[in-house]
Design a protein around this motif. Structure first.
Motif, PDB file in Angstrom:
ATOM      1  N   GLY A   5       0.844  -1.176   0.000  1.00  0.00           N
ATOM      2  CA  GLY A   5       0.000   0.000   0.000  1.00  0.00           C
ATOM      3  C   GLY A   5       0.885   1.232   0.000  1.00  0.00           C
ATOM      4  O   GLY A   5       2.117   1.142  -0.006  1.00  0.00           O
ATOM      5  N   SER A   6       0.280   2.409   0.015  1.00  0.00           N
ATOM      6  CA  SER A   6       1.039   3.655  -0.067  1.00  0.00           C
ATOM      7  C   SER A   6       1.971   3.805   1.136  1.00  0.00           C
ATOM      8  O   SER A   6       1.619   3.466   2.267  1.00  0.00           O
ATOM      9  CB  SER A   6       0.086   4.851  -0.109  1.00  0.00           C
ATOM     10  OG  SER A   6      -0.716   4.790  -1.271  1.00  0.00           O
ATOM     11  N   LEU A   7       3.173   4.320   0.865  1.00  0.00           N
ATOM     12  CA  LEU A   7       4.130   4.599   1.937  1.00  0.00           C
ATOM     13  C   LEU A   7       3.822   5.980   2.516  1.00  0.00           C
ATOM     14  O   LEU A   7       3.790   6.979   1.800  1.00  0.00           O
ATOM     15  CB  LEU A   7       5.568   4.557   1.408  1.00  0.00           C
ATOM     16  CG  LEU A   7       6.245   3.178   1.446  1.00  0.00           C
ATOM     17  CD1 LEU A   7       5.545   2.186   0.534  1.00  0.00           C
ATOM     18  CD2 LEU A   7       7.715   3.291   1.088  1.00  0.00           C
ATOM     19  N   LEU A   8       3.587   6.015   3.831  1.00  0.00           N
ATOM     20  CA  LEU A   8       3.265   7.272   4.500  1.00  0.00           C
ATOM     21  C   LEU A   8       4.520   7.988   4.965  1.00  0.00           C
ATOM     22  O   LEU A   8       4.652   9.202   4.807  1.00  0.00           O
ATOM     23  CB  LEU A   8       2.331   7.004   5.687  1.00  0.00           C
ATOM     24  CG  LEU A   8       1.033   6.251   5.340  1.00  0.00           C
ATOM     25  CD1 LEU A   8       0.233   5.975   6.594  1.00  0.00           C
ATOM     26  CD2 LEU A   8       0.221   7.022   4.319  1.00  0.00           C
ATOM     27  N   THR A   9       5.450   7.249   5.537  1.00  0.00           N
ATOM     28  CA  THR A   9       6.739   7.811   5.961  1.00  0.00           C
ATOM     29  C   THR A   9       7.815   6.764   5.736  1.00  0.00           C
ATOM     30  O   THR A   9       7.543   5.559   5.757  1.00  0.00           O
ATOM     31  CB  THR A   9       6.755   8.221   7.451  1.00  0.00           C
ATOM     32  OG1 THR A   9       6.539   7.053   8.268  1.00  0.00           O
ATOM     33  CG2 THR A   9       5.683   9.257   7.743  1.00  0.00           C
ATOM     34  N   THR A  10       9.047   7.208   5.521  1.00  0.00           N
ATOM     35  CA  THR A  10      10.196   6.308   5.421  1.00  0.00           C
ATOM     36  C   THR A  10      11.339   6.864   6.247  1.00  0.00           C
ATOM     37  O   THR A  10      11.509   8.076   6.349  1.00  0.00           O
ATOM     38  CB  THR A  10      10.666   6.141   3.963  1.00  0.00           C
ATOM     39  OG1 THR A  10      11.060   7.412   3.439  1.00  0.00           O
ATOM     40  CG2 THR A  10       9.571   5.545   3.103  1.00  0.00           C
ATOM     41  N   ALA A  11      12.095   5.968   6.844  1.00  0.00           N
ATOM     42  CA  ALA A  11      13.276   6.356   7.623  1.00  0.00           C
ATOM     43  C   ALA A  11      14.416   5.449   7.231  1.00  0.00           C
ATOM     44  O   ALA A  11      14.336   4.222   7.404  1.00  0.00           O
ATOM     45  CB  ALA A  11      12.995   6.257   9.127  1.00  0.00           C
ATOM     46  N   ASP A  12      15.485   6.015   6.683  1.00  0.00           N
ATOM     47  CA  ASP A  12      16.642   5.223   6.298  1.00  0.00           C
ATOM     48  C   ASP A  12      17.331   4.665   7.535  1.00  0.00           C
ATOM     49  O   ASP A  12      17.455   5.338   8.560  1.00  0.00           O
ATOM     50  CB  ASP A  12      17.621   6.070   5.490  1.00  0.00           C
ATOM     51  CG  ASP A  12      17.031   6.529   4.155  1.00  0.00           C
ATOM     52  OD1 ASP A  12      16.332   5.725   3.532  1.00  0.00           O
ATOM     53  OD2 ASP A  12      17.276   7.687   3.771  1.00  0.00           O
ATOM     54  N   VAL A  13      17.776   3.422   7.441  1.00  0.00           N
ATOM     55  CA  VAL A  13      18.461   2.733   8.535  1.00  0.00           C
ATOM     56  C   VAL A  13      19.939   2.680   8.201  1.00  0.00           C
ATOM     57  O   VAL A  13      20.322   2.271   7.100  1.00  0.00           O
ATOM     58  CB  VAL A  13      17.889   1.320   8.728  1.00  0.00           C
ATOM     59  CG1 VAL A  13      18.648   0.576   9.813  1.00  0.00           C
ATOM     60  CG2 VAL A  13      16.397   1.391   9.057  1.00  0.00           C
ATOM     61  N   SER A  14      20.776   3.091   9.148  1.00  0.00           N
ATOM     62  CA  SER A  14      22.213   3.204   8.869  1.00  0.00           C
ATOM     63  C   SER A  14      23.003   1.966   9.247  1.00  0.00           C
ATOM     64  O   SER A  14      24.119   1.773   8.777  1.00  0.00           O
ATOM     65  CB  SER A  14      22.801   4.423   9.594  1.00  0.00           C
ATOM     66  OG  SER A  14      22.620   4.304  10.994  1.00  0.00           O
ATOM     67  N   THR A  15      22.465   1.096  10.146  1.00  0.00           N
ATOM     68  CA  THR A  15      23.221  -0.060  10.582  1.00  0.00           C
ATOM     69  C   THR A  15      23.199  -1.154   9.528  1.00  0.00           C
ATOM     70  O   THR A  15      22.367  -1.164   8.627  1.00  0.00           O
ATOM     71  CB  THR A  15      22.654  -0.611  11.900  1.00  0.00           C
ATOM     72  OG1 THR A  15      21.265  -0.893  11.723  1.00  0.00           O
ATOM     73  CG2 THR A  15      22.835   0.385  13.023  1.00  0.00           C
ATOM     74  N   GLY A  16      24.129  -2.115   9.683  1.00  0.00           N
ATOM     75  CA  GLY A  16      24.228  -3.215   8.735  1.00  0.00           C
ATOM     76  C   GLY A  16      25.134  -2.863   7.577  1.00  0.00           C
ATOM     77  O   GLY A  16      25.355  -1.696   7.267  1.00  0.00           O
ATOM     78  N   ALA A  17      25.661  -3.911   6.931  1.00  0.00           N
ATOM     79  CA  ALA A  17      26.628  -3.673   5.864  1.00  0.00           C
ATOM     80  C   ALA A  17      26.328  -4.468   4.600  1.00  0.00           C
ATOM     81  O   ALA A  17      27.051  -4.346   3.623  1.00  0.00           O
ATOM     82  CB  ALA A  17      28.032  -4.033   6.357  1.00  0.00           C
ATOM     83  N   ASN A  18      25.264  -5.264   4.608  1.00  0.00           N
ATOM     84  CA  ASN A  18      25.020  -6.178   3.490  1.00  0.00           C
ATOM     85  C   ASN A  18      23.971  -5.691   2.508  1.00  0.00           C
ATOM     86  O   ASN A  18      23.624  -6.416   1.572  1.00  0.00           O
ATOM     87  CB  ASN A  18      24.603  -7.554   4.030  1.00  0.00           C
ATOM     88  CG  ASN A  18      25.745  -8.273   4.708  1.00  0.00           C
ATOM     89  OD1 ASN A  18      26.873  -8.206   4.268  1.00  0.00           O
ATOM     90  ND2 ASN A  18      25.443  -8.956   5.801  1.00  0.00           N
ATOM     91  N   SER A  19      23.431  -4.472   2.696  1.00  0.00           N
ATOM     92  CA  SER A  19      22.360  -3.995   1.831  1.00  0.00           C
ATOM     93  C   SER A  19      22.704  -2.632   1.253  1.00  0.00           C
ATOM     94  O   SER A  19      23.335  -1.802   1.914  1.00  0.00           O
ATOM     95  CB  SER A  19      21.042  -3.898   2.603  1.00  0.00           C
ATOM     96  OG  SER A  19      20.664  -5.158   3.113  1.00  0.00           O
ATOM     97  N   ALA A  20      22.219  -2.400   0.031  1.00  0.00           N
ATOM     98  CA  ALA A  20      22.405  -1.098  -0.604  1.00  0.00           C
ATOM     99  C   ALA A  20      21.279  -0.141  -0.239  1.00  0.00           C
ATOM    100  O   ALA A  20      21.410   1.072  -0.400  1.00  0.00           O
ATOM    101  CB  ALA A  20      22.483  -1.246  -2.111  1.00  0.00           C
TER     102      ALA A  20
END
Length: 267
Positions: free
Chosen positions: A22-37
């Motif tokens: 469904g529609s995204l209302l808010t997004t927050a980028d996550v800084s931890t982790g090293a395996n994802s772009a």
């Protein structure tokens, strides 16, 4: 790998995600982790979802495929995979959200018994009959006796504190390296992380010994793994000498090896 923000994803990828959520209302980028772009916690019209992704032409996309494949077999404390899709040149996973800080491994931390519980739950989880990485093969290049590292337990193998979230219980996340191997392996890997967090090797092993797989392990086998693990971390830090955390992990691996050698000679 370089981390992108949600708005930098191709429109086709974002549209495919919203077909799931469904529609995204808010997004927050996550800084931890090293395996994802990309790593984003999103509030959508259907609830919260944690989204991670890698370009389909990136060599590390295999880590996401492994994570998707093993998720149905993981302990209840692991976050559930809600959907998996490829669109716009990206491989994307959507997980249930686990709210909570990363684990504190320092001496005296109240998180430590919770991690023991999570590893005990994992140890009681049957290893699925699906393709998994082999612990023996992963360390074969660092040991003259890799046959000592066989087993049929389901392993996480990356017990970095940012891979454990605390929310009343400990949740093992980021299953990029699901592995089949000996029951002592995850506690041993955790012990080195505890040393890195300020424990003495003896204190770290006292925590690891709360796991039956480690407490029952043959001392000679643990020494052989300590030697292989030390060689692995020395190679890692040599390849990236500017990385302070890799140098520290190499030092922690050596500290555990020295302790294992002392324990063996004292017998």
């Amino acid at each position: 790998m370089n981390r992108l923000a949600w708005h930098q994803l191709p429109p086709a990828a974002r549209a495919a995600v919203q077909e799931q959520t469904g529609s995204l209302l808010t997004t927050a980028d996550v800084s931890t982790g090293a395996n994802s772009a990309i790593a984003v916690k999103a509030l959508t019209t259907s609830g919260e979802v944690f989204i991670k992704g890698i370009p389909v032409d990136h060599s590390q996309v295999k880590t996401q495929l492994r994570e998707a494949a093993v998720n149905p077999y993981l302990p209840k404390s692991a976050p559930r995979l809600l959907w998996h899709l490829q669109a716009g040149g990206w491989d994307l996973l959507g997980f249930e959200v686990i709210d909570g800080p990363v684990a504190d491994y320092s001496p005296g931390s109240p998180d430590l018994p919770l991690v023991v519980d999570a590893l005990s739950e994992l140890a009681a989880t049957p290893c699925p009959d699906i393709p998994l990485l082999s612990f023996t093969r992963r360390y074969a290049a660092y040991s003259a006796t890799p046959e000592l590292f066989t087993g049929d337990a389901l392993l996480h193998t990356d017990m970095a504190p940012h891979n454990v979230l605390i929310n009343r219980t400990a949740h093992l996340i980021d299953w990029a390296w699901p592995t089949r191997g000996p029951a002592w392996a995850d506690p041993a890997v955790w012990a080195v992380r505890l040393i890195d967090a300020g424990h003495t090797p003896q204190q770290a092993e006292q925590w690891a010994c709360r796991l039956a797989g480690f407490s029952a392990a043959d001392p000679g086998t643990l020494l052989a793994f300590a030697e292989a693990n030390d060689r692995h971390w020395q190679e890692v830090q040599t390849q990236d000498p500017a990385s302070a955390w890799k140098r520290q992990m190499a030092a922690s691996a050596t500290a555990w090896l020295d302790h294992r050698r002392h324990q063996t000679s004292a017998r």
